[in-house]
Scaffold this active site. Sequence first.
Site, PDB file in Angstrom:
ATOM      1  N   ASP A  88       0.827  -1.204   0.000  1.00 21.90           N
ATOM      2  CA  ASP A  88       0.000   0.000   0.000  1.00 21.90           C
ATOM      3  C   ASP A  88       0.862   1.255   0.000  1.00 21.90           C
ATOM      4  O   ASP A  88       1.469   1.599   1.017  1.00 21.90           O
ATOM      5  CB  ASP A  88      -0.906  -0.032   1.236  1.00 21.90           C
ATOM      6  CG  ASP A  88      -1.815   1.174   1.339  1.00 21.90           C
ATOM      7  OD1 ASP A  88      -1.999   1.859   0.317  1.00 21.90           O
ATOM      8  OD2 ASP A  88      -2.344   1.428   2.434  1.00 21.90           O
ATOM      9  N   ASP A 130      -2.000   5.912  -4.889  1.00 20.16           N
ATOM     10  CA  ASP A 130      -2.328   4.999  -3.799  1.00 20.16           C
ATOM     11  C   ASP A 130      -2.704   3.624  -4.331  1.00 20.16           C
ATOM     12  O   ASP A 130      -3.785   3.433  -4.890  1.00 20.16           O
ATOM     13  CB  ASP A 130      -3.486   5.592  -2.983  1.00 20.16           C
ATOM     14  CG  ASP A 130      -3.888   4.727  -1.799  1.00 20.16           C
ATOM     15  OD1 ASP A 130      -3.228   3.698  -1.566  1.00 20.16           O
ATOM     16  OD2 ASP A 130      -4.853   5.078  -1.112  1.00 20.16           O
TER      17      ASP A 130
END
Length: 514
Positions: free
Chosen positions: A99, A286
Amino acid sequence: MNIKYLLVLMCLWIWSIPMVFTISDDGLMRVTLKKRNLDSDSLNYARIKEAIHLRDLKSVDKNYSQKDVVVYIKNYFDVQYFGEIGIGSPPQYFNVVFDTGSSNLWVPSSKCIFSIACYFHSKYRSKISSTYKEIGIPCEIPYDEGYIDGFFSQDNVKVGDIIIKDQEFSEITREGNFALLALPFDGILGLGFQDISVGRVTPVWYNMIEQGLMLDKVFSLWLNKDPLAQIGGEIIFGGVDKRHFKGDHTYFPISQKGYWQIEVGDILLANNSTGLCEGGCAAIVDSGTSLIAGPTGVVTQINHAIGTEGYVSFECKNIVHNYGNLIWESLISGLNPEILCVDIGLCSNNELQSSNNVIETVVHNESRDGSQIDESPFCSFCNMIVLWIQVQIRQSNVKEKVLKHVDELCERLPNPVGQSFINCSSVSDMPHITFTIGSKLFPLSPEQYILKVDDDDKDCSPVCYSGFVALDVPSPQGPLWVFGDIFLQAYHTVFDYGNVRIGFAESFCIVTCR
């Protein structure tokens, strides 16, 4: 004797498992990513709900003060891509999301006994690791509508074929959200900057570099959109794979450390400006979310252009009906649009200072003395309507057509709960949506930004969703975009830590990606 046979069988079974990581002849360390196909439930529950100041977390050192560091909260329901790591000696294996929108490593703990979700995921057992070191400091990680609780520990972490020694991570003891049961991964490995790390923990990626495990201070990400592919994607630490992109990467400097954040310009619908980001907006890259999130004022225009179902706001329509002509005449006469809503009495001076074209602010607006400023929905809608009329005036549309168009936009506001449906048969007729970054255009075709979900019932037709959701972040952090997997599937991405920049090139695969 039986024990010996059992050990032999276990070894044969382990060797038969396909490895999820390799070190190739070019010296790059690759982690193959698994992919799950999204369903309607995961999309309806997915959200980027709000943002908080990092200083408000109880696990943050209060002597460390960065007032402007803000973390936004998501729930990972829409995550598609994840891979395997090991923690401890011998390694205990976990599926984690790599992430770039967070910076901590966390996995469930064997001490997680009161959360049902923990019993459906792998749990870290410190007692069986010879390299475990106790820390024990409690921590909380923001998640959805609350927090995930746990404590810090230290152990070796295996990523691909390398060992990161003495890595600090979080053992989670309470996973509060019941929906975590359905997630196919166990935890999160954050690849963001240390500035947003809960507890100021040194991220895994930092330790890879500091321990001399990376020749080049870059990692790259390729995501496979093909729903039938066995290989979901690949993250490469220390370099790039030229088979995964066309041409050269275009690089852009990181505008603010914390997230992999860059500056973007105007967002184009077909060839038409959407107005808000002409003077610049922030964008966070992201990999921990599938969607593209952005300001309501722009997402509403996208909804209207692609025929997305939204919700109708009668407050918005009332402002168009009662003040539309006045706003039009004021803009035509050259009145400053930033003070127009104050002049007609829908915004106060305080609201003008905090206004950022938002319906519901996600970072609480604060006055200089720290007290919260509440922005009325009338002020929020007024500012959006001013933006929409400005965009239409630039396109030389007449007043009646403009006010009719703006009234229709009030019927296409992004759904605050769940996703918005689209007619799958009209996808080919939808416009390209283009992001301006620096002087370069990055278009997304409708096939790239529409999510098509097949129903479990084979007799039912697939359901299509918009890949755009609303996220309103006020100044100074906003306006803000979040480029999730929809953008990353289209563009191979290089995260260049050494030069503090990020690069994009058109995604491609010259070998069979299945």
